[in-house]
Write a protein that holds these residues in place. Structure first.
Motif, PDB file in Angstrom:
ATOM      1  N   LEU A 115      -4.117  -1.317  -7.604  1.00  0.00           N
ATOM      2  CA  LEU A 115      -3.363  -2.363  -6.910  1.00  0.00           C
ATOM      3  C   LEU A 115      -3.159  -2.003  -5.443  1.00  0.00           C
ATOM      4  CD1 LEU A 115      -1.922  -5.055  -7.125  1.00  0.00           C
ATOM      5  CD2 LEU A 115       0.138  -3.845  -7.855  1.00  0.00           C
ATOM      6  N   VAL A 116      -3.002  -0.729  -5.164  1.00  0.00           N
ATOM      7  CA  VAL A 116      -2.906  -0.286  -3.772  1.00  0.00           C
ATOM      8  C   VAL A 116      -4.168  -0.674  -3.014  1.00  0.00           C
ATOM      9  CG1 VAL A 116      -2.861   1.738  -2.277  1.00  0.00           C
ATOM     10  CG2 VAL A 116      -1.275   1.586  -4.188  1.00  0.00           C
ATOM     11  N   TRP A 117      -5.319  -0.502  -3.639  1.00  0.00           N
ATOM     12  CA  TRP A 117      -6.571  -0.847  -2.955  1.00  0.00           C
ATOM     13  C   TRP A 117      -6.677  -2.354  -2.718  1.00  0.00           C
ATOM     14  CZ3 TRP A 117      -9.429   1.920  -0.041  1.00  0.00           C
ATOM     15  CH2 TRP A 117      -9.491   3.298  -0.224  1.00  0.00           C
ATOM     16  N   ALA A 118      -6.118  -3.163  -3.620  1.00  0.00           N
ATOM     17  CA  ALA A 118      -6.091  -4.606  -3.388  1.00  0.00           C
ATOM     18  C   ALA A 118      -5.307  -4.924  -2.124  1.00  0.00           C
ATOM     19  CB  ALA A 118      -5.476  -5.327  -4.585  1.00  0.00           C
ATOM     20  N   ALA A 142     -16.942  -9.452 -13.868  1.00  0.00           N
ATOM     21  CA  ALA A 142     -18.039  -8.532 -13.550  1.00  0.00           C
ATOM     22  C   ALA A 142     -18.250  -7.477 -14.634  1.00  0.00           C
ATOM     23  CB  ALA A 142     -17.784  -7.854 -12.210  1.00  0.00           C
ATOM     24  N   GLY A 143     -17.266  -7.283 -15.503  1.00  0.00           N
ATOM     25  CA  GLY A 143     -17.413  -6.318 -16.589  1.00  0.00           C
ATOM     26  C   GLY A 143     -17.387  -4.870 -16.145  1.00  0.00           C
ATOM     27  N   VAL A 144     -16.792  -4.592 -14.978  1.00  0.00           N
ATOM     28  CA  VAL A 144     -16.725  -3.220 -14.461  1.00  0.00           C
ATOM     29  C   VAL A 144     -15.714  -2.417 -15.284  1.00  0.00           C
ATOM     30  CG1 VAL A 144     -16.116  -1.808 -12.465  1.00  0.00           C
ATOM     31  CG2 VAL A 144     -17.401  -3.932 -12.156  1.00  0.00           C
ATOM     32  N   GLN A 145     -16.103  -1.225 -15.712  1.00  0.00           N
ATOM     33  CA  GLN A 145     -15.239  -0.386 -16.532  1.00  0.00           C
ATOM     34  C   GLN A 145     -14.782   0.880 -15.811  1.00  0.00           C
ATOM     35  OE1 GLN A 145     -14.229  -1.179 -19.807  1.00  0.00           O
ATOM     36  NE2 GLN A 145     -15.123  -3.167 -19.315  1.00  0.00           N
ATOM     37  N   SER A 146     -15.397   1.216 -14.692  1.00  0.00           N
ATOM     38  CA  SER A 146     -15.012   2.441 -13.975  1.00  0.00           C
ATOM     39  C   SER A 146     -13.840   2.160 -13.045  1.00  0.00           C
ATOM     40  CB  SER A 146     -16.191   2.971 -13.158  1.00  0.00           C
ATOM     41  OG  SER A 146     -16.476   2.118 -12.056  1.00  0.00           O
ATOM     42  N   LEU A 147     -13.016   3.183 -12.828  1.00  0.00           N
ATOM     43  CA  LEU A 147     -11.852   3.027 -11.953  1.00  0.00           C
ATOM     44  C   LEU A 147     -12.294   2.738 -10.524  1.00  0.00           C
ATOM     45  CD1 LEU A 147      -8.733   3.237 -12.105  1.00  0.00           C
ATOM     46  CD2 LEU A 147      -8.978   5.567 -11.224  1.00  0.00           C
ATOM     47  N   GLY A 148     -13.361   3.405 -10.058  1.00  0.00           N
ATOM     48  CA  GLY A 148     -13.845   3.171  -8.702  1.00  0.00           C
ATOM     49  C   GLY A 148     -14.354   1.757  -8.518  1.00  0.00           C
ATOM     50  N   GLY A 149     -15.088   1.255  -9.499  1.00  0.00           N
ATOM     51  CA  GLY A 149     -15.591  -0.117  -9.417  1.00  0.00           C
ATOM     52  C   GLY A 149     -14.482  -1.137  -9.413  1.00  0.00           C
ATOM     53  N   LEU A 150     -13.461  -0.910 -10.236  1.00  0.00           N
ATOM     54  CA  LEU A 150     -12.312  -1.820 -10.260  1.00  0.00           C
ATOM     55  C   LEU A 150     -11.580  -1.803  -8.921  1.00  0.00           C
ATOM     56  CD1 LEU A 150     -10.946  -0.997 -13.825  1.00  0.00           C
ATOM     57  CD2 LEU A 150     -11.888  -3.200 -13.079  1.00  0.00           C
ATOM     58  N   ALA A 151     -11.465  -0.617  -8.322  1.00  0.00           N
ATOM     59  CA  ALA A 151     -10.790  -0.502  -7.026  1.00  0.00           C
ATOM     60  C   ALA A 151     -11.554  -1.269  -5.950  1.00  0.00           C
ATOM     61  CB  ALA A 151     -10.636   0.966  -6.636  1.00  0.00           C
ATOM     62  N   VAL A 185       0.839  -1.203   0.000  1.00  0.00           N
ATOM     63  CA  VAL A 185       0.000   0.000   0.000  1.00  0.00           C
ATOM     64  C   VAL A 185       0.872   1.250   0.000  1.00  0.00           C
ATOM     65  CG1 VAL A 185      -1.607   1.366   1.365  1.00  0.00           C
ATOM     66  CG2 VAL A 185      -1.990  -1.076   1.083  1.00  0.00           C
ATOM     67  N   ILE A 186       1.812   1.311   0.937  1.00  0.00           N
ATOM     68  CA  ILE A 186       2.677   2.499   1.034  1.00  0.00           C
ATOM     69  C   ILE A 186       3.553   2.623  -0.205  1.00  0.00           C
ATOM     70  CG2 ILE A 186       4.521   3.597   2.354  1.00  0.00           C
ATOM     71  CD1 ILE A 186       3.387   2.130   4.836  1.00  0.00           C
ATOM     72  N   GLY A 187       4.173   1.499  -0.587  1.00  0.00           N
ATOM     73  CA  GLY A 187       5.024   1.530  -1.765  1.00  0.00           C
ATOM     74  C   GLY A 187       4.244   1.833  -3.026  1.00  0.00           C
ATOM     75  N   GLY A 188       3.016   1.289  -3.108  1.00  0.00           N
ATOM     76  CA  GLY A 188       2.187   1.547  -4.273  1.00  0.00           C
ATOM     77  C   GLY A 188       1.787   3.004  -4.384  1.00  0.00           C
ATOM     78  N   SER A 189       1.523   3.624  -3.238  1.00  0.00           N
ATOM     79  CA  SER A 189       1.180   5.048  -3.258  1.00  0.00           C
ATOM     80  C   SER A 189       2.351   5.874  -3.771  1.00  0.00           C
ATOM     81  CB  SER A 189       0.785   5.507  -1.849  1.00  0.00           C
ATOM     82  OG  SER A 189      -0.336   4.789  -1.380  1.00  0.00           O
ATOM     83  N   VAL A 190       3.553   5.529  -3.298  1.00  0.00           N
ATOM     84  CA  VAL A 190       4.749   6.228  -3.774  1.00  0.00           C
ATOM     85  C   VAL A 190       4.971   5.940  -5.253  1.00  0.00           C
ATOM     86  CG1 VAL A 190       7.254   6.429  -3.529  1.00  0.00           C
ATOM     87  CG2 VAL A 190       5.814   6.217  -1.488  1.00  0.00           C
ATOM     88  N   ALA A 191       4.795   4.672  -5.660  1.00  0.00           N
ATOM     89  CA  ALA A 191       4.985   4.306  -7.064  1.00  0.00           C
ATOM     90  C   ALA A 191       4.024   5.071  -7.959  1.00  0.00           C
ATOM     91  CB  ALA A 191       4.803   2.801  -7.249  1.00  0.00           C
ATOM     92  N   SER A 192       2.796   5.244  -7.494  1.00  0.00           N
ATOM     93  CA  SER A 192       1.815   5.981  -8.284  1.00  0.00           C
ATOM     94  C   SER A 192       2.284   7.403  -8.539  1.00  0.00           C
ATOM     95  CB  SER A 192       0.466   5.988  -7.549  1.00  0.00           C
ATOM     96  OG  SER A 192      -0.519   6.662  -8.291  1.00  0.00           O
ATOM     97  N   GLY A 201      -8.479  -8.631  -2.598  1.00  0.00           N
ATOM     98  CA  GLY A 201      -7.317  -8.626  -1.712  1.00  0.00           C
ATOM     99  C   GLY A 201      -7.676  -9.003  -0.297  1.00  0.00           C
ATOM    100  N   LEU A 202      -8.855  -8.556   0.164  1.00  0.00           N
ATOM    101  CA  LEU A 202      -9.289  -8.856   1.527  1.00  0.00           C
ATOM    102  C   LEU A 202      -9.375 -10.369   1.751  1.00  0.00           C
ATOM    103  CD1 LEU A 202     -12.010  -7.008   3.525  1.00  0.00           C
ATOM    104  CD2 LEU A 202     -11.992  -9.488   3.497  1.00  0.00           C
ATOM    105  N   PHE A 203     -10.025 -11.067   0.837  1.00  0.00           N
ATOM    106  CA  PHE A 203     -10.241 -12.501   1.052  1.00  0.00           C
ATOM    107  C   PHE A 203      -9.011 -13.340   0.681  1.00  0.00           C
ATOM    108  CE2 PHE A 203     -14.621 -10.969   0.902  1.00  0.00           C
ATOM    109  CZ  PHE A 203     -15.113 -11.572   2.049  1.00  0.00           C
ATOM    110  N   THR A 204      -8.274 -12.945  -0.359  1.00  0.00           N
ATOM    111  CA  THR A 204      -7.091 -13.736  -0.709  1.00  0.00           C
ATOM    112  C   THR A 204      -6.024 -13.637   0.380  1.00  0.00           C
ATOM    113  OG1 THR A 204      -6.226 -11.901  -2.053  1.00  0.00           O
ATOM    114  CG2 THR A 204      -7.444 -13.641  -3.208  1.00  0.00           C
ATOM    115  N   ASN A 205      -5.832 -12.437   0.950  1.00  0.00           N
ATOM    116  CA  ASN A 205      -4.812 -12.312   1.997  1.00  0.00           C
ATOM    117  C   ASN A 205      -5.286 -12.903   3.317  1.00  0.00           C
ATOM    118  OD1 ASN A 205      -2.074 -11.192   2.550  1.00  0.00           O
ATOM    119  ND2 ASN A 205      -3.194 -10.134   4.166  1.00  0.00           N
ATOM    120  N   SER A 206      -6.585 -12.834   3.601  1.00  0.00           N
ATOM    121  CA  SER A 206      -7.107 -13.499   4.800  1.00  0.00           C
ATOM    122  C   SER A 206      -6.800 -14.991   4.749  1.00  0.00           C
ATOM    123  CB  SER A 206      -8.629 -13.292   4.900  1.00  0.00           C
ATOM    124  OG  SER A 206      -8.943 -11.947   5.122  1.00  0.00           O
ATOM    125  N   ALA A 207      -6.942 -15.579   3.567  1.00  0.00           N
ATOM    126  CA  ALA A 207      -6.642 -17.001   3.425  1.00  0.00           C
ATOM    127  C   ALA A 207      -5.150 -17.272   3.627  1.00  0.00           C
ATOM    128  CB  ALA A 207      -7.085 -17.488   2.046  1.00  0.00           C
TER     129      ALA A 207
END
Length: 445
Positions: free
Chosen positions: A301-304, A345-354, A167-174, A361-367
């Motif tokens: 990716l940061v949001w993931a 899901a066919g989402v095309q908006s940036l907010g929906g993708l986030a 998250v932190i690195g991704g924010s800087v990378a952005s 990310g929530l469920f994959t990392n929880s696992a």
């Protein structure tokens, strides 16, 4: 020996002193550094994902070639985890961490000098070797610097460090990618990696438990120096080695009692990592292909990883109230659905993708947190580290396979929905394998 004498001997065991004493400032600092090192791992592993759209545009490479590049440091991690884990038990946690930081910083910097895919791949493999070796060392160090009461919390924080770093690195990378040069991401990573070297040098001594296990000629003096730095009392003599310290062997985890457990947990980790790394490795390229700039792709990716950090924390709290295996099975099943939805899901908006990336990310990392905890519950004490190291090391193959497989599926003409559903099946396969594992400390099963 009398009962009183046995009690006195137990009290004089340095490991017991650390287990039963409050955490000192040095111990807290050492654990915090391992969290930071895992956060550094999170950024280092994902740096190529942040930079991949720029690399593809500059060098004109197709998805199949990009998938191979995305896997190079993961291949290095797999080799490093398996080979350097054993070396860590010979040369020490501190020495391994310092050596791996040097390798990682050098590899990250040399990526900026690469002019073709071959050289880029070589430097990413080298960086991966450093990351793999460091992972083996920081897992042990976080546990060994903690007292009994704080050990589970310390290990949980260390695992959550990975998505926090992304998250932190991704924010800087952005921010860096707004300048248009993908090499800035690796220059930043090399600098931050190098800054951890003096932190480890001054604030992470060799853990007492490692010195107890290796028993060098000056073991007592070294242990007493470390105990004094921690603010704990010193000891006059060391207790005799326990039989378990001499029994750990990779042969034991493939004996009649543990063979089934070893195979099943390794399959579960390998399969789920395929789904996990699809989200982490391909999100920027997918978002860029939908028409968004690279800086905004990095933010998705940061949001993931925000979801991953939150999911790990929530899973840790839920695991205090619900059966660990059942909770992990539920999370794996939902993970399979969410990874599939990210593409289907066919989402095309940036907010929906986030939002979808965050939920995935929530469920994959929880696992992932659940599987790490299950490793400790599935193996008996004398082979717990051996079994865990084997499962994680082999599982890294899933991390290397994931972006390569996705790249070839895309190149074959499969749609994003088809690729996402196919890669999401990894979590479902993991759930099936995990269902057959018996947890030794679960009296209910």
């Amino acid at each position: 020996m009398s009962t009183a004498g046995q009690g006195a001997a137990a009290i004089d065991d340095p490991r017991v002193i650390i287990d039963e004493s409050p955490m000192s400032r040095l111990q807290i600092a050492a654990v915090a550094i391992t969290v930071g090192l895992n956060a550094l791992d999170g950024f280092d592993v994902l740096s190529i994902s942040f930079a991949s759209p720029g690399i593809a545009a500059e060098w004109g490479i197709d998805r199949a070639a990009l998938g191979i590049v995305l896997s190079m440091e993961l291949i290095g991690m797999a080799i490093g985890s398996v080979l350097l884990g054993g070396v860590t038990d010979r040369i020490g946690r501190r020495n391994m961490i310092l050596g791996c930081l040097v390798v990682m910083a050098f590899g990250m910097f040399m990526v900026t000098t690469a002019s073709n895919l071959t050289m880029l791949s070589i430097w990413r493999v080298l960086t991966g070797l450093g990351i793999g070796g460091m992972l083996a060392a920081i897992n042990a160090a976080a546990a060994e610097f903690s007292n009994r009461r704080s050990r589970n919390i310390a290990l949980a924080l260390m695992v959550i460090g990975y998505p926090l770093g992304a998250v932190i690195g991704g924010s800087v990378a952005s921010l860096l990618l707004r300048g248009g040069d993908w090499r800035l991401v690796f220059e930043f990573g090399a600098l931050v990696t190098a800054l951890f070297i003096p932190l480890v040098w001054f604030f992470v001594p060799e853990p007492v438990q490692f010195t107890m296990a290796r028993r060098p000629t000056d073991a007592l003096a070294k242990i007493n120096r470390t105990l004094a730095r921690m603010g704990h009392r010193t000891v006059a003599a060391l207790p005799a080695p326990t039989p378990e310290e001499d029994r750990a062997s990779i042969r034991d985890i493939f004996g009649p009692d543990l063979r089934r457990t070893t195979i099943l947990v390794t399959i579960a980790y390998f399969a789920h990592i395929v789904s996990f790394y699809f989200i982490l490795k391909w999100t920027p390229a997918i978002v860029t292909d939908l028409g968004f700039p690279a800086s905004q792709a990095a933010s998705v990716l940061v949001w993931a990883n925000v979801g991953g950090a939150v999911g790990g924390a929530v899973f840790g709290m839920l695991a205090q109230r619900f059966a660990l295996k059942q909770l992990t099975l539920v999370v794996l099943a939902i993970s399979a659905v969410m990874v599939g939805l990210f593409g289907a899901a066919g989402v095309q908006s940036l907010g929906g993708l986030a939002i979808l990336a965050c939920a995935s990310g929530l469920f994959t990392n929880s696992a992932i947190v659940g599987l790490y905890t299950i490793f400790a519950r599935a193996f008996p004490t004398h082979v717990r580290a051996t079994g865990t190291g084997f499962a994680i090391g082999i599982g890294r193959g899933g991390s290397a396979l994931s972006p390569i497989l996705a790249g070839f599926l895309f190149d074959s003409g499969m749609t994003l929905a088809g690729v996402a559903i196919t890669l999401g099946l990894g979590s479902a396969i993991a759930a099936v394998a995990l269902a057959g594992v018996r947890l030794r400390l679960d009296t209910a099963k």
